[in-house]
Write an enzyme that holds these catalytic residues in place. Structure first.
Site, PDB file in Angstrom:
ATOM      1  N   GLU A   1       0.847  -1.200   0.000  1.00 19.28           N
ATOM      2  CA  GLU A   1       0.000   0.000   0.000  1.00 19.28           C
ATOM      3  C   GLU A   1       0.875   1.240   0.000  1.00 19.28           C
ATOM      4  O   GLU A   1       1.938   1.275   0.646  1.00 19.28           O
ATOM      5  CB  GLU A   1      -0.915  -0.011   1.224  1.00 19.28           C
ATOM      6  CG  GLU A   1      -1.962   1.080   1.268  1.00 19.28           C
ATOM      7  CD  GLU A   1      -2.944   0.839   2.419  1.00 19.28           C
ATOM      8  OE1 GLU A   1      -3.351  -0.323   2.625  1.00 19.28           O
ATOM      9  OE2 GLU A   1      -3.294   1.821   3.104  1.00 19.28           O
TER      10      GLU A   1
ATOM     11  N   ASP B   1       0.212   5.360   0.610  1.00 19.43           N
ATOM     12  CA  ASP B   1      -0.874   6.192   1.142  1.00 19.43           C
ATOM     13  C   ASP B   1      -0.609   7.687   1.103  1.00 19.43           C
ATOM     14  O   ASP B   1       0.452   8.149   1.545  1.00 19.43           O
ATOM     15  CB  ASP B   1      -1.114   5.860   2.627  1.00 19.43           C
ATOM     16  CG  ASP B   1      -1.687   4.477   2.845  1.00 19.43           C
ATOM     17  OD1 ASP B   1      -2.168   3.879   1.889  1.00 19.43           O
ATOM     18  OD2 ASP B   1      -1.638   4.018   4.006  1.00 19.43           O
TER      19      ASP B   1
ATOM     20  N   GLU C   1      -3.039  10.433   3.042  1.00 17.07           N
ATOM     21  CA  GLU C   1      -4.236  10.654   3.853  1.00 17.07           C
ATOM     22  C   GLU C   1      -4.214  12.089   4.354  1.00 17.07           C
ATOM     23  O   GLU C   1      -3.197  12.552   4.879  1.00 17.07           O
ATOM     24  CB  GLU C   1      -4.297   9.684   5.033  1.00 17.07           C
ATOM     25  CG  GLU C   1      -4.568   8.241   4.638  1.00 17.07           C
ATOM     26  CD  GLU C   1      -4.771   7.341   5.845  1.00 17.07           C
ATOM     27  OE1 GLU C   1      -5.820   6.702   5.933  1.00 17.07           O
ATOM     28  OE2 GLU C   1      -3.860   7.304   6.694  1.00 17.07           O
TER      29      GLU C   1
END
Length: 293
Positions: A103, A105, A107
């Site tokens: 993953e 990311d 955010e």
């Protein structure tokens, strides 16, 4: 935004922003993405040129890409929830599936009106994350669209904001650190309530009188290797293979590395590599290899 630049040269800031202007070619959300949850809180407009996600007290919303990718450059322009966004998280990331997933990311952690958003980044390899770096931004991400990009190749992952690198995660397999290179990933995004941790560790709760909260998306572009039926489009020699493959071997040049140092000096607010309390047995191996991992 409610925070100072701590002595950053205004001329340097303007030069960086002008030199970094970047417009991704507009993708079509109808063609490229599926709305996955939210009961019509996610919507597409203008023939698929604009997408919005909304959050209210009942539910958030989200979408994912129709295609899977194994290496590429992914660009998306976002305009984040404005006003009092405390407790909300707008997530935009690449991910594979399963307990040993990879993953990458972005955010965006909301905050009270006038306080800056926190941009939270992380990299998971084989199901293990805990590689967070957090930043303030040098602009208000709620007033206009800005481009958030991921360059992912076999050598490194580079996170960029308006084409300015903010983070580099190098392939450190030679010292035993797994690197995401075998699992194809889809693009995901969601807007959801995380007031148990998102703003000041959960001290500031979501103000539902300000709902619905809405984030905006446009100008998606994936110059990337599409994974289908166990094969990569980059292995094809046909005219349908990707035309601009600079990202496949892209590394930071001296000018880009100066920009990275600028961001990390003035706008980084957390780096797992510096958190000795969290890693009393010693910082992770990849941190010891490079000050910019």
């Amino acid at each position: 935004m409610g925070f100072s630049f701590n002595g950053v040269s205004v001329l340097m800031l303007v030069a960086l922003m002008v030199n970094s202007l970047m417009v991704a070619s507009a993708g079509n959300f109808y063609q490229d993405f599926d709305i996955t949850w939210g009961d019509r809180r996610a919507k597409m407009f203008n023939g698929g040129q604009l997408l919005t996600l909304s959050l209210d007290q009942v539910s958030g919303s989200g979408f994912k890409s129709k295609s899977e990718y194994l290496f590429g450059r992914i660009d998306m322009q976002l305009k984040l929830v404005s006003g009092n966004s405390a407790g909300t998280v707008t997530a935009y990331y690449l991910s594979s599936q399963g307990p040993t997933h990879d993953e990458i990311d972005f955010e965006f952690l909301g905050n009270l009106t006038g306080d800056p958003y926190i941009l939270h980044t992380n990299v998971f390899t084989q199901g293990k994350g805990n590689r967070e770096q957090q930043f303030y931004l040098w602009f208000d991400p709620t007033r206009n669209f800005h481009t958030y990009s991921i360059i992912w190749n076999s050598k490194q992952i580079i996170f960029l904001v308006d084409n300015i690198p903010i983070r580099e995660f190098k392939n450190a397999e030679s010292i035993g650190v797994p690197f995401p290179k075998n699992q194809p990933m889809r693009i995901y995004s969601s807007l959801w309530n995380a007031d148990d941790w998102a703003t000041r560790g959960g001290l500031v709760k979501t103000d539902w009188t300000k709902a619905p909260f809405t984030a905006f998306y446009r100008n998606f572009n994936a110059n990337a290797c599409v994974w289908s039926s166990g094969a990569s489009s980059c292995a094809s020699t046909s005219s349908n293979s990707i035309s601009n493959s600079v990202w496949q071997a892209q590394e930071l040049d001296p000018n880009s590395r100066r920009r990275l140092r600028w961001v990390q000096k003035y706008f980084m607010i957390y780096n797992y590599c510096s958190d000795l309390k969290r890693f009393p047995e010693g910082i992770p191996a990849e941190c010891r290899r490079s000050r910019f991992l």
